[in-house]
Design a protein around this motif. Structure first.
Motif, PDB file in Angstrom:
ATOM      1  N   ASP A  44     -16.309 -78.307 -15.121  1.00  0.00           N
ATOM      2  CA  ASP A  44     -17.105 -79.013 -16.118  1.00  0.00           C
ATOM      3  C   ASP A  44     -18.245 -79.720 -15.403  1.00  0.00           C
ATOM      4  O   ASP A  44     -18.161 -80.013 -14.205  1.00  0.00           O
ATOM      5  CB  ASP A  44     -16.246 -80.020 -16.882  1.00  0.00           C
ATOM      6  CG  ASP A  44     -16.869 -80.382 -18.227  1.00  0.00           C
ATOM      7  OD1 ASP A  44     -17.980 -79.893 -18.513  1.00  0.00           O
ATOM      8  OD2 ASP A  44     -16.248 -81.147 -18.986  1.00  0.00           O
TER       9      ASP A  44
ATOM     10  N   ASN B  49     -31.269 -75.389 -24.627  1.00  0.00           N
ATOM     11  CA  ASN B  49     -30.145 -75.201 -23.703  1.00  0.00           C
ATOM     12  C   ASN B  49     -29.329 -74.007 -24.183  1.00  0.00           C
ATOM     13  O   ASN B  49     -28.623 -74.079 -25.187  1.00  0.00           O
ATOM     14  CB  ASN B  49     -29.281 -76.459 -23.652  1.00  0.00           C
ATOM     15  CG  ASN B  49     -28.118 -76.324 -22.681  1.00  0.00           C
ATOM     16  OD1 ASN B  49     -27.985 -75.324 -21.986  1.00  0.00           O
ATOM     17  ND2 ASN B  49     -27.274 -77.339 -22.625  1.00  0.00           N
ATOM     18  N   THR B  50     -29.430 -72.882 -23.466  1.00  0.00           N
ATOM     19  CA  THR B  50     -28.692 -71.673 -23.839  1.00  0.00           C
ATOM     20  C   THR B  50     -27.369 -71.547 -23.092  1.00  0.00           C
ATOM     21  O   THR B  50     -26.672 -70.544 -23.246  1.00  0.00           O
ATOM     22  CB  THR B  50     -29.549 -70.425 -23.562  1.00  0.00           C
ATOM     23  OG1 THR B  50     -29.858 -70.369 -22.161  1.00  0.00           O
ATOM     24  CG2 THR B  50     -30.841 -70.468 -24.359  1.00  0.00           C
ATOM     25  N   GLY B  51     -27.021 -72.550 -22.274  1.00  0.00           N
ATOM     26  CA  GLY B  51     -25.757 -72.517 -21.550  1.00  0.00           C
ATOM     27  C   GLY B  51     -24.614 -73.028 -22.407  1.00  0.00           C
ATOM     28  O   GLY B  51     -24.768 -73.327 -23.603  1.00  0.00           O
ATOM     29  N   THR B  52     -23.451 -73.140 -21.783  1.00  0.00           N
ATOM     30  CA  THR B  52     -22.243 -73.594 -22.485  1.00  0.00           C
ATOM     31  C   THR B  52     -21.830 -74.992 -22.065  1.00  0.00           C
ATOM     32  O   THR B  52     -20.726 -75.429 -22.382  1.00  0.00           O
ATOM     33  CB  THR B  52     -21.090 -72.614 -22.215  1.00  0.00           C
ATOM     34  OG1 THR B  52     -20.871 -72.522 -20.794  1.00  0.00           O
ATOM     35  CG2 THR B  52     -21.404 -71.232 -22.762  1.00  0.00           C
ATOM     36  N   TRP B  53     -22.673 -75.691 -21.340  1.00  0.00           N
ATOM     37  CA  TRP B  53     -22.354 -77.047 -20.900  1.00  0.00           C
ATOM     38  C   TRP B  53     -23.557 -77.951 -21.161  1.00  0.00           C
ATOM     39  O   TRP B  53     -24.688 -77.499 -21.342  1.00  0.00           O
ATOM     40  CB  TRP B  53     -21.982 -77.069 -19.416  1.00  0.00           C
ATOM     41  CG  TRP B  53     -23.088 -76.630 -18.505  1.00  0.00           C
ATOM     42  CD1 TRP B  53     -23.989 -77.419 -17.848  1.00  0.00           C
ATOM     43  CD2 TRP B  53     -23.429 -75.281 -18.147  1.00  0.00           C
ATOM     44  NE1 TRP B  53     -24.857 -76.663 -17.112  1.00  0.00           N
ATOM     45  CE2 TRP B  53     -24.538 -75.347 -17.272  1.00  0.00           C
ATOM     46  CE3 TRP B  53     -22.899 -74.036 -18.477  1.00  0.00           C
ATOM     47  CZ2 TRP B  53     -25.129 -74.211 -16.731  1.00  0.00           C
ATOM     48  CZ3 TRP B  53     -23.491 -72.905 -17.939  1.00  0.00           C
ATOM     49  CH2 TRP B  53     -24.578 -72.994 -17.076  1.00  0.00           C
ATOM     50  N   THR B  54     -23.313 -79.246 -21.167  1.00  0.00           N
ATOM     51  CA  THR B  54     -24.356 -80.231 -21.440  1.00  0.00           C
ATOM     52  C   THR B  54     -25.254 -80.400 -20.221  1.00  0.00           C
ATOM     53  O   THR B  54     -24.773 -80.515 -19.093  1.00  0.00           O
ATOM     54  CB  THR B  54     -23.732 -81.580 -21.817  1.00  0.00           C
ATOM     55  OG1 THR B  54     -22.878 -81.398 -22.950  1.00  0.00           O
ATOM     56  CG2 THR B  54     -24.805 -82.603 -22.152  1.00  0.00           C
TER      57      THR B  54
ATOM     58  N   GLU C 167     -27.315 -80.833 -25.442  1.00  0.00           N
ATOM     59  CA  GLU C 167     -26.045 -80.162 -25.697  1.00  0.00           C
ATOM     60  C   GLU C 167     -26.249 -78.645 -25.734  1.00  0.00           C
ATOM     61  O   GLU C 167     -27.367 -78.159 -25.922  1.00  0.00           O
ATOM     62  CB  GLU C 167     -25.452 -80.644 -27.023  1.00  0.00           C
ATOM     63  CG  GLU C 167     -25.168 -82.134 -27.085  1.00  0.00           C
ATOM     64  CD  GLU C 167     -24.010 -82.538 -26.198  1.00  0.00           C
ATOM     65  OE1 GLU C 167     -23.238 -81.643 -25.797  1.00  0.00           O
ATOM     66  OE2 GLU C 167     -23.871 -83.739 -25.909  1.00  0.00           O
ATOM     67  N   PRO C 168     -25.173 -77.866 -25.550  1.00  0.00           N
ATOM     68  CA  PRO C 168     -25.294 -76.408 -25.641  1.00  0.00           C
ATOM     69  C   PRO C 168     -25.888 -75.981 -26.980  1.00  0.00           C
ATOM     70  O   PRO C 168     -25.451 -76.425 -28.041  1.00  0.00           O
ATOM     71  CB  PRO C 168     -23.847 -75.928 -25.488  1.00  0.00           C
ATOM     72  CG  PRO C 168     -23.170 -77.012 -24.715  1.00  0.00           C
ATOM     73  CD  PRO C 168     -23.812 -78.285 -25.165  1.00  0.00           C
ATOM     74  N   GLY C 169     -26.928 -75.129 -26.922  1.00  0.00           N
ATOM     75  CA  GLY C 169     -27.591 -74.648 -28.127  1.00  0.00           C
ATOM     76  C   GLY C 169     -28.623 -75.595 -28.702  1.00  0.00           C
ATOM     77  O   GLY C 169     -29.343 -75.238 -29.642  1.00  0.00           O
TER      78      GLY C 169
END
Length: 477
Positions: free
Chosen positions: A159, A294-299, A327-329
């Motif tokens: 994380d 943010n296209t990742g899966t973490w902040t 935040e993600p997305g």
């Protein structure tokens, strides 16, 4: 034919009763001998089986009794009581003992030594069993206690945490999932996983301790929820992590590589704020507006932004007082005030860097600064003659300027140079000439000319970033 007869005395032939008595006596003697032989053999067997102590080990296994490892020893004996002592690997120390008074006391339980109060796993090694009857050792056997684990597979959870006053920002290990097989002959108790990274280590405690029997396989999961308890990795990169199960006297480890991914940001919009500073007499890159997704899966956590104009080797940065979280997305717009002086118009390469601590994210763009196209259309002079001194004075110059470009232009000074006489200027402080505008300015210069004649005159207009000139002649007299 003659008949011969031998004469015997009457006592020479045994009588029939005597003969029978002898035969009977002989049979009795044989019977007594046979009975004696049979009795001797039977007596030996009876003595061996029922009088001589006889003990035989039939089985042993390691079990948990009251959550402690113990030897469960099965044996056969023809005598009681039997005292069974467990001797340590040094062949001297008595670890535990148990007494079997009757057959129902078999099997006996002997506690094995453990190392560590929390885990309480057995200390492996070769132990010895002494079976004692009436203070005499009637049987001596050895048992091999093996403590073994095979870590079949390991996967870790990571994380991303922001930096704080106490802990650095970046990737942390927050969980471990591993498949483990017991390859020993003793049950093992597991209640934590030791995770060792390149920059630190921590113990991840299981919610509940598990007991793994010999030959069995299990999935072990342990996790933490806060940054303080996690194991720090760092920024983007590949790290080698060691996962260890410590069973008291022994530790079983497995190494695994962990990949920390790079931030995944996409630019939605980018604007650079530029204006011409009449005080600096140059352009100023004074702000940036950056919209990113943010296209990742973490902040993602943004601490600062830096803008660099490559050709000028000029830069400025802005550190955000409040941490920016994406935040993600999520799509977020970042604004920052800057001060980068750009003395000349033209095209420039610009890099924008976000401080994500410990990582950074870089985007490149270009900046085009358009210059005003100002030309001198006309120049006229105003002279004054002083009769009592017979001199002329150039009082002012009227200059007509036209801006044919797409950017605002500013006039700071107008210089007048009379060849061989003198030069002077008038200050305008940034007189604005908009695109498409024609403007006439009057510059008071006050240049004294002593002799009449024709002079070469150069008029210079200072636009801040450059100077334009106009050459003409002035006839005096």
């Amino acid at each position: 034919m003659s008949n011969y007869h031998t004469a015997y005395p009457p006592y020479a032939y045994p009588t029939q009763p005597v003969k029978r008595l002898r035969i009977f006596t002989r049979k009795i003697l044989y019977a007594v001998i046979l009975i004696a032989v049979v009795a001797g053999v039977s007596g030996g067997v009876i003595y061996y089986q029922f009088i001589l102590p006889h003990v035989r080990l039939t089985s042993w296994e390691i079990v948990l009794v009251d959550d402690k490892p113990a030897l469960k020893v099965g044996f056969r004996t023809n005598v009681f009581p039997i005292l069974v002592k467990l001797i340590g690997p040094d062949r001297k120390t008595v670890i535990d003992e148990a007494r079997a008074e009757i057959p129902e006391d078999i099997p006996v339980i002997l506690y094995l030594p453990v190392l560590g109060e929390e885990v309480a796993n057995v200390v492996p090694g070769t132990y010895y069993l002494r079976f004692i009857y009436k203070d005499k050792v009637v049987l001596y056997e050895s048992v091999d206690v093996k403590l073994g684990l095979e870590i079949v597979s390991v996967a870790v959870d990571t994380d991303y945490f922001p930096k704080t006053f106490s802990y650095p920002g970046g990737w942390y290990i927050t969980g471990v999932n591993m498949t483990v097989k017991n390859t020993g002959n003793s049950p093992v108790r597991i209640n934590n996983v030791h995770v060792i990274g390149e920059s630190g280590s921590a113990r991840f405690w299981l919610r509940r301790a598990i007991v793994l029997e010999p030959g069995h396989q299990a999935l072990i999961s342990a996790e933490v929820s806060d940054q303080r308890s996690a194991v720090y990795l760092g920024g983007v990169g590949t790290y080698e992590v060691e996962v260890s199960l410590e069973l008291g006297p022994r530790a079983f480890s497995h190494r695994v590589k962990v990949r920390a991914p790079a931030p995944r940001l996409v630019v939605e919009d980018l604007k650079l704020g530029v204006y011409f500073s009449i005080y600096a007499e140059a352009w100023r890159l004074n702000n940036i507006t950056l919209t990113i997704r943010n296209t990742g899966t973490w902040t993602i956590y943004v601490y600062a932004i830096e803008v660099v104009v490559v050709e000028l080797q000029a830069s400025d940065s802005y550190r955000f007082f409040d941490l920016i979280m994406i935040e993600p997305g999520e799509i977020k717009t970042i604004y920052a005030d800057l001060y980068i002086k750009i003395p000349q118009p033209g095209g420039y390469n610009v890099t924008i860097s976000l401080d994500l601590s410990p990582d950074s994210w870089l985007v490149k763009t270009t900046l085009e600064i358009k210059a005003p196209l100002i030309t001198i259309k006309d120049v006229s002079f105003s002279l004054r003659y002083y009769e009592y001194t017979d001199e002329w004075e150039l009082v002012y110059v009227t200059v007509t300027l036209e801006n044919t470009g797409e950017a605002d232009g500013y006039v700071y000074e107008i210089w007048v140079e009379i060849e061989g006489v003198d030069e002077s200027y008038d200050y305008f402080g940034g007189e604005l000439i908009r695109p498409g505008e024609t403007k006439t300015l009057t510059a008071y210069v006050y240049i004294w000319i002593e002799q009449p004649g024709t002079y070469n005159v150069t008029v210079k207009v200072d636009l801040g970033f450059t100077t334009i000139t106009y050459e003409t002649v002035l006839t005096v007299g």
